[in-house]
Scaffold this active site. Structure first.
Site, short mmCIF file in Angstrom:
data_model
loop_
_atom_site.label_atom_id
_atom_site.label_comp_id
_atom_site.label_asym_id
_atom_site.label_seq_id
_atom_site.Cartn_x
_atom_site.Cartn_y
_atom_site.Cartn_z
N HIS A 105 2.19 -7.63 -2.58
CA HIS A 105 3.26 -7.37 -3.55
C HIS A 105 2.76 -6.30 -4.54
CE1 HIS A 105 6.05 -7.85 -6.83
NE2 HIS A 105 6.87 -8.40 -5.96
N GLU A 177 9.72 -2.66 -1.20
CA GLU A 177 10.03 -2.82 -2.62
C GLU A 177 9.54 -1.58 -3.37
OE1 GLU A 177 10.50 -7.17 -3.91
OE2 GLU A 177 8.37 -6.78 -3.89
P1 13P Z 1 13.22 -7.95 -9.33
O1 13P Z 1 14.31 -8.52 -8.44
O2 13P Z 1 13.10 -8.66 -10.64
O3 13P Z 1 13.37 -6.47 -9.46
O4 13P Z 1 11.83 -8.21 -8.58
C1 13P Z 1 11.68 -7.74 -7.29
C2 13P Z 1 10.43 -8.29 -6.76
O5 13P Z 1 9.36 -7.89 -7.16
C3 13P Z 1 10.54 -9.36 -5.75
O6 13P Z 1 9.33 -9.58 -5.11
#
Ligand code: 13P
Length: 274
Positions: A105, A177
């Site tokens: 992550h 992400e």
């Molecule tokens: P948000 O949905 O708060 O932007 O976070 C995304 C995230 O890091 C999920 O792993």
């Protein structure tokens, strides 16, 4: 462990919605959240709802959860199976409790210094322990501005999948992400919105890198999720993007109402796509 691809190719393709609670909720709050959410959500075929609570509440939730409704994920873990690693939790210790484990992550990479080599070890350890790794990848705002998105994604895929053979790749989920679209602005950058068009471009990049690494069939079959300020208002626009199989939700997963609305919208879009 689920064989994600074989399952998907024989049945309809699954959608995955992951609630990443990050470092939020006490034990009591987690239990209460699960209880309230369970009352609102009916299980749906082809939809996998995965909760990633803080590590210390995982076991408690595992004893209460109805696995027809929800699955559990570890937000982080160490890749050694046991030993003198004070403060760490091995994925091998979580076997039977978490079915999924997040790897790489952006908050782990940018705040805690997790390297691409670490992500490779973790993905391999998860597979060894029969836990499905969710390999998170994504570029920072600066890398994007410098035109480095493709290279960063390639390096993160090569590193994160370094221990994954072509016979095991079917057990891996990828989550794209973009760091700049995460609501916390992880890594100290300013957040911005990832448009569905931006997302489509990068999903194509990811699948083309996977094709290069594992071939055309795997590139089509592998599950790719999106994360970055996903909420009930925008979830449909992201799930409509070709090649997106679900979402990783941070902030909007911390409220029962907003998270159950995300699930409701996901069910709607699955119906619309049929
Ligand atoms: P948000 O949905 O708060 O932007 O976070 C995304 C995230 O890091 C999920 O792993």
């Amino acid at each position: 462990m689920l064989n994600l691809m074989q399952k998907g190719s024989m049945e309809e393709r699954k959608t995955y919605i992951v609630a990443n609670w990050k470092m939020n909720f006490t034990m009591e709050e987690s239990n209460l959240f699960l209880h309230k959410l369970a009352q609102k959500i009916a299980p749906a075929k082809g939809l996998e709802i995965i909760l990633a609570p803080s590590i210390f509440t995982l076991q408690s939730l595992s004893l209460q959860v109805d696995y027809k409704q929800f699955r559990l994920a570890a937000q982080n873990f160490y890749y050694k199976d046991f030993g003198a690693y004070t403060g760490e939790v091995a994925i091998a210790q979580l076997r039977g409790i978490a079915e999924y484990g997040l790897v790489g992550h952006s908050e782990r990479r940018h705040i805690f210094g997790e390297t691409v080599e670490d992500t490779g070890h973790k993905t391999a350890a998860a597979i060894r322990s029969k836990v499905t790794p969710i390999l998170c990848i994504g570029e920072t705002m600066e890398e994007r501005a410098n035109g480095e998105t493709n290279d960063v994604i390639y390096d993160q895929l090569v590193g994160g999948l370094s221990g994954v053979t072509s016979s095991h790749i079917r057990h891996v989920l990828i989550a794209y992400e973009p760091v700049w679209a995460i609501s916390t602005g992880g890594g100290g950058t300013v957040s911005a919105v990832c448009s569905p068009d931006d997302l489509l471009d990068t999903i194509k990049v990811i699948r083309s890198h996977i094709k290069h690494l594992y071939g055309a069939k795997v590139s089509k079959d592998i599950r790719v999720l999106f994360g970055g300020s996903v909420n009930a208002e925008n979830i449909k626009s992201y799930l409509q993007v070709d090649g997106v199989d679900g979402a990783l939700v941070g902030g909007a997963s911390l409220n029962v109402e907003s998270f159950s609305n995300i699930i409701r919208k996901t069910k709607e879009i699955r119906q619309e796509k049929k």
